[in-house]
Scaffold this active site. Sequence first.
Site, short mmCIF file in Angstrom:
data_model
loop_
_atom_site.label_atom_id
_atom_site.label_comp_id
_atom_site.label_asym_id
_atom_site.label_seq_id
_atom_site.Cartn_x
_atom_site.Cartn_y
_atom_site.Cartn_z
N PRO A 3 3.69 -7.37 2.80
CA PRO A 3 3.57 -6.15 1.99
C PRO A 3 2.16 -5.59 1.99
CG PRO A 3 3.92 -8.09 0.59
CD PRO A 3 3.98 -8.57 2.01
N ASP A 4 2.03 -4.28 1.85
CA ASP A 4 0.69 -3.69 1.69
C ASP A 4 0.29 -3.82 0.22
OD1 ASP A 4 2.10 -1.70 0.41
OD2 ASP A 4 1.68 -0.13 1.85
N PHE A 5 -0.80 -3.18 -0.17
CA PHE A 5 -1.24 -3.26 -1.57
C PHE A 5 -0.49 -2.27 -2.45
CE2 PHE A 5 -5.89 -4.96 -1.64
CZ PHE A 5 -5.39 -6.24 -1.51
N ARG A 6 -0.53 -1.00 -2.01
CA ARG A 6 -0.30 0.06 -2.99
C ARG A 6 1.04 0.78 -2.90
NH1 ARG A 6 -5.49 -0.30 -1.53
NH2 ARG A 6 -6.96 -0.68 -3.22
N ASN A 46 -7.39 -5.96 7.48
CA ASN A 46 -6.36 -6.96 7.24
C ASN A 46 -6.89 -8.38 7.42
OD1 ASN A 46 -4.73 -4.86 6.74
ND2 ASN A 46 -3.71 -4.88 8.73
N ASP A 90 -4.69 -10.88 8.05
CA ASP A 90 -3.56 -11.63 8.62
C ASP A 90 -3.76 -12.05 10.08
OD1 ASP A 90 -3.15 -9.22 10.07
OD2 ASP A 90 -1.69 -8.50 8.61
N HIS A 117 -12.79 -7.54 6.16
CA HIS A 117 -12.62 -8.24 4.88
C HIS A 117 -12.36 -9.73 5.08
CE1 HIS A 117 -11.47 -4.12 2.94
NE2 HIS A 117 -12.74 -4.22 3.23
#
Length: 310
Positions: free
Chosen positions: A53-56, A127, A129, A146
């Site tokens: 899932p993304d954040f927003r 990302n 991941d 990040h």
Amino acid sequence: MGQWFTRTPKPTQAASLLQTPTLDGVAQYIAENRVRNIVVMCGAGISTSAGIPDFRTKGSGLYDNLQKYKLPRAESIFTLSYFRDRPHAFYELCKEMWPGNYDATPGHYFIRLLHEKGLLRRCFTQNIDSLERMAGIPDDKVVAAHGNFDSAHVIDTDADVDINDLKKALDQGEGGWRRLQADEGGLVKPRIVFFGEELPSRFFELSERDLPVCDLLIVLGTSLVVHPFAGLVCEAGAGAPRLLINRERAGEDQEGGFVLRKRGPCRDAFHKGDIDSGCRALATALGWREDLEALIDSKGTARISRAAWI
Ligand code: CNA
């Protein structure tokens, strides 16, 4: 007697505008200008079709789904103060997102295709991941702005910890990570950048070098609200067109950010929709659709020829 030297004329400013702010306009620009320095920026949206899932995004985004941890604010899970108090929530998220649980998406393979064609200067990703690596994009072409799960550290002393020791500890549950904490003299986390933490120096070094000289910027799946990453859009040289593929508009509210128009000629293009289908459409417009599908089907092992002008 004087001598005359012939010089290759410099491309004109007009050549760096898109005739139409569409995927076809971008494909035309790439082919006609023999583009060879593409910078890609990506965010959580490129990995949602892998199942992360993304954040927003409302409903499916991480922020809506973290309610089970009763966080004071959704962002708290990525803050040191909350992690110190209640490491459990972030550790659960780590276990879920640990590389190896997910496959790269067609969007990631499109970036790999740009590399195979000899056109990718760099991919800056927010990302954590590491799906860029899963798609076979070489590590030197990727900047994990990040951080990711490649390495780990003690949060108070910054001492390095073997990431495999953290993985083993998390697999053993609370007893495991409490033991690791005691052994290392403090809480251990993967080198994932939390709010308020400094980004890796590689991000600053390479963004300063790459953005001003890129001849095209492609932005995939980000709301462009997290800085300093979002500011890279404004760092691209003024002559470089920019393409945003996203389900919603983004990056228009910062100075030097996207100016998204319906008609050209213009600098910026916006394709509203899914990244996988947008990347497939762009590959088709470039005559590279078969190459892209071959990479996807072979999980990156197919042999791909370089762009005709390289
Ligand atoms: P975000 O703020 O959640 O924005 C994601 C954007 O992508 C939104 O504009 C969505 O509309 C759009 N989107 C989602 N799915 C698709 C799709 N299939 N096709 C097209 N558009 C889509 O995430 P950002 O990346 O902008 O925020 C930055 C954070 C997210 C970084 O700090 C990351 O570390 C963090 N994050 C990373 C992951 C990951 O590693 N996969 C997952 C969740 C969050």
